[in-house]
Design a protein around this motif. Structure first.
Motif, PDB file in Angstrom:
ATOM      1  N   UNK A 108     -39.677 -17.338 -58.549  1.00 35.37           N
ATOM      2  CA  UNK A 108     -40.797 -17.101 -57.199  1.00 35.37           C
ATOM      3  C   UNK A 108     -40.158 -17.524 -56.078  1.00 35.37           C
ATOM      4  N   UNK A 109     -40.555 -16.902 -54.946  1.00 35.69           N
ATOM      5  CA  UNK A 109     -40.365 -17.708 -53.656  1.00 35.69           C
ATOM      6  C   UNK A 109     -41.220 -17.116 -52.661  1.00 35.69           C
ATOM      7  N   UNK A 110     -40.806 -17.677 -51.263  1.00 37.07           N
ATOM      8  CA  UNK A 110     -41.757 -17.228 -50.273  1.00 37.07           C
ATOM      9  C   UNK A 110     -40.946 -17.502 -48.960  1.00 37.07           C
ATOM     10  N   UNK A 111     -41.464 -16.609 -47.954  1.00 33.95           N
ATOM     11  CA  UNK A 111     -40.788 -16.656 -46.629  1.00 33.95           C
ATOM     12  C   UNK A 111     -41.845 -17.253 -45.580  1.00 33.95           C
ATOM     13  N   UNK A 112     -41.492 -17.757 -44.493  1.00 34.44           N
ATOM     14  CA  UNK A 112     -42.514 -18.177 -43.521  1.00 34.44           C
ATOM     15  C   UNK A 112     -42.030 -18.082 -42.031  1.00 34.44           C
ATOM     16  N   UNK A 113     -43.120 -17.783 -41.239  1.00 32.17           N
ATOM     17  CA  UNK A 113     -42.689 -17.337 -40.002  1.00 32.17           C
ATOM     18  C   UNK A 113     -43.824 -17.318 -39.143  1.00 32.17           C
ATOM     19  N   UNK A 114     -43.625 -17.600 -37.874  1.00 31.53           N
ATOM     20  CA  UNK A 114     -44.900 -17.481 -36.809  1.00 31.53           C
ATOM     21  C   UNK A 114     -44.988 -16.097 -36.108  1.00 31.53           C
ATOM     22  N   UNK A 115     -43.697 -15.246 -36.328  1.00 30.41           N
ATOM     23  CA  UNK A 115     -43.724 -14.081 -35.568  1.00 30.41           C
ATOM     24  C   UNK A 115     -44.390 -12.925 -36.288  1.00 30.41           C
ATOM     25  N   UNK A 116     -45.155 -12.426 -35.662  1.00 31.27           N
ATOM     26  CA  UNK A 116     -46.076 -11.198 -36.350  1.00 31.27           C
ATOM     27  C   UNK A 116     -45.266 -10.001 -36.839  1.00 31.27           C
ATOM     28  N   UNK A 117     -44.359  -9.393 -35.708  1.00 28.80           N
ATOM     29  CA  UNK A 117     -43.475  -8.601 -36.043  1.00 28.80           C
ATOM     30  C   UNK A 117     -42.744  -8.815 -37.047  1.00 28.80           C
ATOM     31  N   UNK A 118     -42.154  -9.915 -37.245  1.00 30.95           N
ATOM     32  CA  UNK A 118     -41.168  -9.907 -38.674  1.00 30.95           C
ATOM     33  C   UNK A 118     -41.936 -10.132 -39.895  1.00 30.95           C
ATOM     34  N   UNK A 119     -43.290 -10.594 -39.666  1.00 33.09           N
ATOM     35  CA  UNK A 119     -43.972 -10.941 -40.753  1.00 33.09           C
ATOM     36  C   UNK A 119     -44.359  -9.224 -41.486  1.00 33.09           C
ATOM     37  N   UNK A 120     -44.547  -8.465 -40.637  1.00 34.56           N
ATOM     38  CA  UNK A 120     -44.842  -7.121 -41.053  1.00 34.56           C
ATOM     39  C   UNK A 120     -43.609  -6.346 -41.571  1.00 34.56           C
ATOM     40  N   UNK A 121     -42.447  -6.763 -41.268  1.00 37.78           N
ATOM     41  CA  UNK A 121     -41.324  -6.251 -41.607  1.00 37.78           C
ATOM     42  C   UNK A 121     -40.931  -6.814 -43.021  1.00 37.78           C
ATOM     43  N   UNK A 122     -41.203  -8.116 -43.147  1.00 38.25           N
ATOM     44  CA  UNK A 122     -41.099  -8.823 -44.446  1.00 38.25           C
ATOM     45  C   UNK A 122     -41.828  -8.141 -45.533  1.00 38.25           C
ATOM     46  N   UNK A 123     -43.030  -8.023 -45.371  1.00 32.70           N
ATOM     47  CA  UNK A 123     -43.880  -7.133 -46.307  1.00 32.70           C
ATOM     48  C   UNK A 123     -43.573  -5.995 -46.489  1.00 32.70           C
ATOM     49  N   UNK A 124     -43.089  -5.183 -45.491  1.00 33.69           N
ATOM     50  CA  UNK A 124     -42.609  -4.063 -45.837  1.00 33.69           C
ATOM     51  C   UNK A 124     -41.301  -3.865 -46.741  1.00 33.69           C
ATOM     52  N   UNK A 125     -40.182  -5.004 -46.694  1.00 35.56           N
ATOM     53  CA  UNK A 125     -38.928  -4.728 -46.847  1.00 35.56           C
ATOM     54  C   UNK A 125     -39.190  -5.333 -48.511  1.00 35.56           C
ATOM     55  N   UNK A 126     -40.291  -6.224 -48.671  1.00 33.41           N
ATOM     56  CA  UNK A 126     -40.241  -6.757 -50.074  1.00 33.41           C
ATOM     57  C   UNK A 126     -40.748  -5.858 -51.001  1.00 33.41           C
ATOM     58  N   UNK A 127     -41.538  -4.525 -50.534  1.00 35.44           N
ATOM     59  CA  UNK A 127     -42.068  -3.529 -51.429  1.00 35.44           C
ATOM     60  C   UNK A 127     -41.670  -2.293 -51.023  1.00 35.44           C
ATOM     61  N   UNK A 128     -39.941  -2.198 -51.397  1.00 34.44           N
ATOM     62  CA  UNK A 128     -39.429  -0.896 -51.103  1.00 34.44           C
ATOM     63  C   UNK A 128     -39.716  -0.281 -49.828  1.00 34.44           C
ATOM     64  N   UNK A 129     -39.636  -1.038 -48.634  1.00 35.48           N
ATOM     65  CA  UNK A 129     -39.774  -0.362 -47.479  1.00 35.48           C
ATOM     66  C   UNK A 129     -41.053   0.225 -47.093  1.00 35.48           C
ATOM     67  N   UNK A 130     -42.021  -0.317 -47.700  1.00 29.81           N
ATOM     68  CA  UNK A 130     -43.434   0.323 -47.724  1.00 29.81           C
ATOM     69  C   UNK A 130     -43.981   0.763 -46.294  1.00 29.81           C
ATOM     70  N   UNK A 131     -44.571   1.729 -46.043  1.00 29.39           N
ATOM     71  CA  UNK A 131     -45.238   1.831 -44.772  1.00 29.39           C
ATOM     72  C   UNK A 131     -46.738   1.916 -45.086  1.00 29.39           C
ATOM     73  N   UNK A 132     -47.562   2.920 -44.405  1.00 29.41           N
ATOM     74  CA  UNK A 132     -48.935   2.802 -44.752  1.00 29.41           C
ATOM     75  C   UNK A 132     -49.573   2.766 -46.145  1.00 29.41           C
ATOM     76  N   UNK A 133     -48.740   3.160 -46.846  1.00 36.12           N
ATOM     77  CA  UNK A 133     -49.262   3.621 -48.404  1.00 36.12           C
ATOM     78  C   UNK A 133     -47.950   3.557 -49.414  1.00 36.12           C
TER      79      UNK A 133
END
Length: 378
Positions: free
Chosen positions: A199-224
């Motif tokens: 298991x692992x985790x990524x931390x940041x205060x940057x909202x834009x980077x957080x959104x990208x990280x969430x997308x990249x970790x699940x196959x580049x997911x967009x809205x669905x």
């Protein structure tokens, strides 16, 4: 005697641990269950940042950070020579060039002077662009972020904090995981905060980077689920592991971090006259992933390790060779650095049994054997 006593930890936490796992089994929501989001909120609050994005392992966490910044071919990423392979492996995997930097003997962490020399050498050569420094909080101790931040600011580089071994560590009121522009950790079982798998985790205060990280970790997911807007990866933390980590995080906050520091303090006090013990600078707190001593030379280190093994005392060598000595990096450009400290440490370092659950009896056995073997006074 266990090197890192996970068996004893489970015995102590058995009731809440079994209950947490049972809830996941009963709900049968094994991927992205509610426990995952709950854990992310708790981890972000503990570290002191806005966003925590969990993932499959600590190596993926580093990769996700580099992907978020678009690091790739032509970029120079500076990595300490004395660290685990993934700190540099992920850089090469993204097509960037890892540039190795020597470390400090007293703390095992990145040497700011060596870093600055390497940055200047890269700039003078003119082939690569300095982009990132991967700063590892080795063995639990935060690096010298005051100096490293000044270098990052001067040369326009990001700090990627590799806090895989440092969770719980702190400096001047800030915790490991909050020093990097993006920071990462690993929940490998033997880490200060570990799960029962990867298991692992990524931390940041940057909202834009957080959104990208969430997308990249699940196959580049967009809205669905089936809206893929970029090329990503599959790196999610399982719900069971999130449930396990919630139980462990509570214990870590309540007593484990304090207890492991107490155990480390005993080692330091009773071994400082016969071996070189870890140095904790004023104002710093270590998460104590390992308690690593330095012997006078390789022969003394290997002899002590063999002696401990004869007495059923486990020990480990982190690490037997530097990054520039790894076969995978044969022929890499060293930019004039000689890595004298890293190479010296590799031949002298030895990690001792360490755990919040290490008994006084077992610890005193370790100490007695080391003092005997090194010829120290009783």
């Amino acid at each position: 005697m266990q090197f890192r006593d996970l068996k004893k930890q489970y015995q102590v936490l058995k009731k809440p641990m079994d209950e947490a796992i049972s809830k996941v089994l009963e709900a049968s929501n094994y991927i992205s269950g509610t426990q995952v989001a709950e854990l992310e909120e708790k981890l972000a609050a503990y570290v002191g940042v806005k966003h925590c994005i969990t993932c499959g392992n600590g190596t993926d966490a580093l990769t996700l950070a580099l992907m978020t910044w678009g690091i790739g071919e032509g970029d120079a990423v500076f990595v300490p020579d004395f660290t685990f392979f993934s700190s540099a492996e992920t850089v090469a995997y993204e097509g960037a060039t890892p540039v190795f930097v020597d470390v400090l003997e007293d703390t095992f962490n990145m040497d700011p002077d060596s870093l600055e020399r390497a940055v200047k050498a890269v700039l003078a050569e003119g082939k690569l662009t300095p982009k990132v420094m991967v700063v590892v909080d080795l063995f639990g101790l935060p690096a010298d972020y005051d100096r490293l931040q000044k270098i990052a600011d001067q040369y326009g580089m990001y700090i990627l904090e590799d806090g895989a071994q440092g969770f719980g560590g702190a400096c001047k009121g800030r915790r490991v995981g909050s020093f990097g522009d993006i920071s990462t950790t690993s929940f490998f079982p033997a880490k200060p905060l570990g799960c029962y798998g990867d298991g692992g985790a990524v931390f940041t205060d940057n909202d834009e980077w957080a959104a990208l990280l969430k997308s990249y970790r699940i196959h580049g997911k967009g809205t669905g689920k089936y809206d893929n807007v970029r090329i990503g990866m599959n790196s999610r933390l399982d719900t069971i592991q999130a449930a396990i980590l919630q139980v462990k995080l509570q214990a870590f906050e309540e007593y484990e971090l304090e207890d492991v520091n107490r155990v480390a303090a005993v080692y330091t006090e009773q071994l400082k006259d016969c071996v070189k013990v870890p140095e904790i600078p004023e104002g710093y707190l270590s998460g104590w992933a390992q308690y690593s001593i330095l012997l006078k030379d390789k022969e003394a280190r290997d002899s002590l390790q063999a002696y401990l093994k004869e007495q059923d005392v486990p020990s480990m060598i982190y690490y037997p060779k530097g990054m520039h000595q790894q076969t995978a990096f044969a022929g890499c450009e060293l930019y004039g650095e000689t890595f004298k400290v890293s190479e010296d440490i590799c031949g002298r370092v030895l990690a001792l049994p360490l755990s919040p659950y290490l008994t006084e009896e077992d610890q005193q056995k370790v100490i007695r054997l080391i003092r005997e073997k090194t010829g120290a006074k009783a």
